[in-house]
Design an enzyme around this catalytic site. Sequence first.
Site, PDB file in Angstrom:
ATOM      1  N   ARG A  45       0.843  -1.202   0.000  1.00 47.83           N
ATOM      2  CA  ARG A  45       0.000   0.000   0.000  1.00 47.83           C
ATOM      3  C   ARG A  45       0.876   1.249   0.000  1.00 47.83           C
ATOM      4  O   ARG A  45       0.611   2.219  -0.704  1.00 47.83           O
ATOM      5  CB  ARG A  45      -0.969   0.012   1.203  1.00 47.83           C
ATOM      6  CG  ARG A  45      -1.706   1.341   1.350  1.00 47.83           C
ATOM      7  CD  ARG A  45      -2.954   1.282   2.231  1.00 47.83           C
ATOM      8  NE  ARG A  45      -2.813   0.416   3.375  1.00 47.83           N
ATOM      9  CZ  ARG A  45      -2.097   0.716   4.480  1.00 47.83           C
ATOM     10  NH1 ARG A  45      -1.478   1.868   4.586  1.00 47.83           N
ATOM     11  NH2 ARG A  45      -2.024  -0.153   5.478  1.00 47.83           N
ATOM     12  N   TYR A  97     -16.994  16.612 -14.803  1.00 45.90           N
ATOM     13  CA  TYR A  97     -17.420  15.213 -14.875  1.00 45.90           C
ATOM     14  C   TYR A  97     -18.528  14.941 -13.852  1.00 45.90           C
ATOM     15  O   TYR A  97     -18.418  15.373 -12.693  1.00 45.90           O
ATOM     16  CB  TYR A  97     -16.193  14.335 -14.599  1.00 45.90           C
ATOM     17  CG  TYR A  97     -16.485  12.860 -14.586  1.00 45.90           C
ATOM     18  CD1 TYR A  97     -16.834  12.200 -15.756  1.00 45.90           C
ATOM     19  CD2 TYR A  97     -16.412  12.118 -13.409  1.00 45.90           C
ATOM     20  CE1 TYR A  97     -17.109  10.841 -15.742  1.00 45.90           C
ATOM     21  CE2 TYR A  97     -16.680  10.766 -13.396  1.00 45.90           C
ATOM     22  CZ  TYR A  97     -17.037  10.133 -14.570  1.00 45.90           C
ATOM     23  OH  TYR A  97     -17.305   8.797 -14.555  1.00 45.90           O
ATOM     24  N   ASP A 169      -8.138  18.727 -13.953  1.00 49.42           N
ATOM     25  CA  ASP A 169      -8.420  17.372 -14.422  1.00 49.42           C
ATOM     26  C   ASP A 169      -8.077  17.358 -15.916  1.00 49.42           C
ATOM     27  O   ASP A 169      -8.767  17.977 -16.725  1.00 49.42           O
ATOM     28  CB  ASP A 169      -9.897  17.039 -14.174  1.00 49.42           C
ATOM     29  CG  ASP A 169     -10.277  15.637 -14.626  1.00 49.42           C
ATOM     30  OD1 ASP A 169      -9.629  15.102 -15.552  1.00 49.42           O
ATOM     31  OD2 ASP A 169     -11.244  15.067 -14.074  1.00 49.42           O
ATOM     32  N   LYS A 194      -9.223   6.419 -19.350  1.00 57.10           N
ATOM     33  CA  LYS A 194      -9.555   6.987 -20.662  1.00 57.10           C
ATOM     34  C   LYS A 194      -8.332   6.955 -21.570  1.00 57.10           C
ATOM     35  O   LYS A 194      -7.855   5.883 -21.904  1.00 57.10           O
ATOM     36  CB  LYS A 194     -10.118   8.401 -20.469  1.00 57.10           C
ATOM     37  CG  LYS A 194     -11.119   8.539 -19.310  1.00 57.10           C
ATOM     38  CD  LYS A 194     -12.422   7.773 -19.514  1.00 57.10           C
ATOM     39  CE  LYS A 194     -13.273   7.662 -18.261  1.00 57.10           C
ATOM     40  NZ  LYS A 194     -13.653   8.899 -17.595  1.00 57.10           N
TER      41      LYS A 194
END
Length: 381
Positions: A45, A97, A169, A194
């Site tokens: 992690r 978004y 973004d 994407k």
Amino acid sequence: MKFDTQLIHGGNSIDTTTGGVSMPIHMASTFRQTNIGEAKYEYSRSGNPTREAVENLIAELEQGTAGFAFASGSAAISTIFSMFSMGDHIVIGNDIYGGTYRLIDQVLKKQGLTFTLVDTRDLSAIQTAIQNNTVAIYLETPTNPLLRISDISAIADLATQNSLLSIVDNTFASPYVQKPIELGVDIVVHSASKYLGGHSDLIAGLVVTRGRELTNKIKFLQNAIGAILAPQESWLLQRGIKTLGLRMQRQQDNAAAIFAYLAKQNKVGKIFYPGDPQSTDYELAKEQMTGFGAMISFELKPGLNPEQFIKHLNFITLAESLGAIESLIEIPALMTHGSIPREIRLAHGIQDELIRLSVGAEDIEDLIADLDQSFMQLSFG
Ligand SMILES: *Cc1c(COP(=O)(O)O)cnc(C)c1O
């Protein structure tokens, strides 16, 4: 190194133990310590070599200090917002978004953050929205689905003058087309599901920071919250990024050709494409982007049914998401933006007849033939 070379050789691209030219997928959850506290990695992690490879790569590509990989774009965005505390105010682009809007409206507001939505193309609207407790400006450019362009460097300057963080973004452009950190922004975030992944086979998010202080904050939160990208996905993402240049070049060329085709098609009304010389955003797009991207939205003329149009397409695929080598098409009003009330949607300029096309890397003649045969079958009434 030039960008197209960085895509392939940037970050940690070679396995230092075997010389393998593809980074191994390190599945270990924990790592042996030679003495207590003596280890390059401790626990996956906190740090994993496969994840680190893609994190270093995106940091180089976006020209930032450090990169961080998350389980999704949404996990990346949530982690960024975890920097802020109850009572903080953030100025947000009004064309963001849908999932980011949902996060703000239904999760972060409950935790005591406050937001003002503005059209970030309007600098004075941003200035007016800034309050004593404002800590950041957050925006997307190009926006979804209307592909509006905001002036990144002007907004970054405004943020600096007011001691605010600027966050962009960069999903719709990808670093192939636009590098917000070079334009002065503090943090870049991506849905790597994407363009960066590029093959509709991966959900991932990336964050790039500028400067040590922010890097330490995001590093701490990535580990504390734990929404990290797994090793297999990290490998797949790096694999995808290697061909970003090839894909974007082809997809942008295809998009430009489709724009030219649509502009002559008498069943099409308004077209939204940053490369349209008649668009009010064209000059700014030309200045801050190295290309116009591969997204096009367009309206059918009133009386034409977008569902009929999409039904007759042969291989251009009806699906949400974008940025892949496959051309994907959707109707924002019914799909990606369906949860926004109709009056608000219309006020933002998202008509019921709007279609969003994510142009893929297929042969352009086939793409235009597919659109053309569907337009031919489409009739008024
Ligand atoms: C898809 C998307 C997101 C969310 O990313 P996920 O990987 O789906 O969680 C955020 N921002 C933009 C612009 C997107 O297109």
